[in-house]
Design an enzyme around this catalytic site. Sequence first.
Site, short mmCIF file in Angstrom:
data_model
loop_
_atom_site.label_atom_id
_atom_site.label_comp_id
_atom_site.label_asym_id
_atom_site.label_seq_id
_atom_site.Cartn_x
_atom_site.Cartn_y
_atom_site.Cartn_z
CE1 TYR A 1 -4.29 0.78 -0.26
CE2 TYR A 1 -4.46 -1.29 0.92
CZ TYR A 1 -5.04 -0.30 0.15
OH TYR A 1 -6.33 -0.41 -0.22
CD GLU B 1 -4.83 5.25 0.82
OE1 GLU B 1 -4.80 6.03 1.78
OE2 GLU B 1 -5.73 4.44 0.60
CG ASP C 1 -8.23 10.21 -24.09
OD1 ASP C 1 -7.29 9.42 -24.31
OD2 ASP C 1 -9.34 9.84 -23.66
CB THR D 1 -4.94 3.71 -21.68
OG1 THR D 1 -4.97 3.72 -23.10
CG2 THR D 1 -6.28 4.16 -21.13
CE LYS E 1 -7.58 2.15 -25.39
NZ LYS E 1 -7.65 2.85 -24.11
NE ARG F 1 -7.47 -3.74 -19.44
CZ ARG F 1 -7.72 -3.88 -20.75
NH1 ARG F 1 -7.06 -4.76 -21.47
NH2 ARG F 1 -8.62 -3.12 -21.33
#
Length: 405
Positions: free
Chosen positions: A49, A51, A197, A223, A226, A232
């Site tokens: 973790y 954060e 984008d 992203t 692609k 991903r």
Amino acid sequence: MLKKSFPQMYRLLQEEERRQNLTLDLIPSENIVSADVREALGSVFTNKYSEGYPHKRYYPGNAICDEVEILGQALARKVFGLDESWHINMQPYSGSPANIAALMALAEFGDTIMGMRLDQGGHLTHGHAVNFSGRAFNVVSYGVNGRGFIDYGEVERLAREHQPKVIICGATAYSRTIDFKRFGAIAKSVHAYLLADVSHIAGLVASGDHPSPFPYADVVMTTTHKTLRGPRGGLLLCRDALKAQIDKAVFPGVQGGPHNNETFAKAVALKEATTARFKTYQHHVVRNAAALAQALMQNNFAIVSGGTDTHLFLLDLRGTGITGTQAEQRLERAGIIANRNTVPGDTSPFYPSGVRMGTPALTTRGMKERAMKQVAELITDAIRERRPVAAIRNDVEALCRKFSL
Ligand code: DSN
């Protein structure tokens, strides 16, 4: 080992591997990652973790995760030719949360934003009514002209009329070069932020096969899975003055702890994207898309805008008596995976008149223009039912074996 501990799931894994190996993947938003990216995704970084951001975490034990994130940021700058005046947020889980965070950073709820309509090639997060972006903001949408090209005159007119806070450019089903310079000038003229984008074309931007948005945009979102051929995930790249608001919007605004295994895998993919080999791959992606579109047009298929400058194009099946859904199903039965898609003017995304096709995954398999001619014949056979489906499927599998994963 899964094989022993969970044989049922192991079987599904094997079946999916076989499916991917023996089908032709024409979905332009999919690709095939390297063994190194998969190793990173399956690494122990998934256990941690973190954060917060490097050197400002809400959990202890993050010195190594900090290093991974900082290294990833440096690699992203290298891939896109950026200097330190660009800040990179490595944490977006994927494109949709990244766009939501960008919009939250740049506008207040209720403000006006502009984006490309979904049926014209835009994305749900560019202001569609069913999406958070369409519910939280006042949306003005633009589209393409009668020839299938972005109507920049309309973008300019709407921007003047509605004075948006943010203009989003970029698309998921648009095959032509996007004029980022023109979008930048329009945004500047109305004092709007420009959010580019580039999820679909990030790999082409990195290789110079598509003009870069960076000289003109305030924030760039992509992203990573692609054309960029990573795990991903998403990235937000912004001018340094926007760093605090972008970071705050990602965490704690939209997300919780970053997926450190994903961040690690993004860094691995970005490293791969710095190589000459990656650039050559992107050149072939574009050439293959052009060759495939050309061969299909020779077989009397209509293509939106009459061709492609990128990795994808849209077959327009209006007037053929075959719907996008039927074509998708006929292709899948033959082992060719391509998704039905709206073409400009369609009203229902469930019953669209088009099929979207792209070459990133086939090119990763090593296919070149000659193979694209074969693929075009197989697509034509399947959609027009020119031969028994079993025979087409046999040929598809033979081609897949020749270009094995
Ligand atoms: N769903 C992606 C695509 O297929 O283009 C965009 O998010």
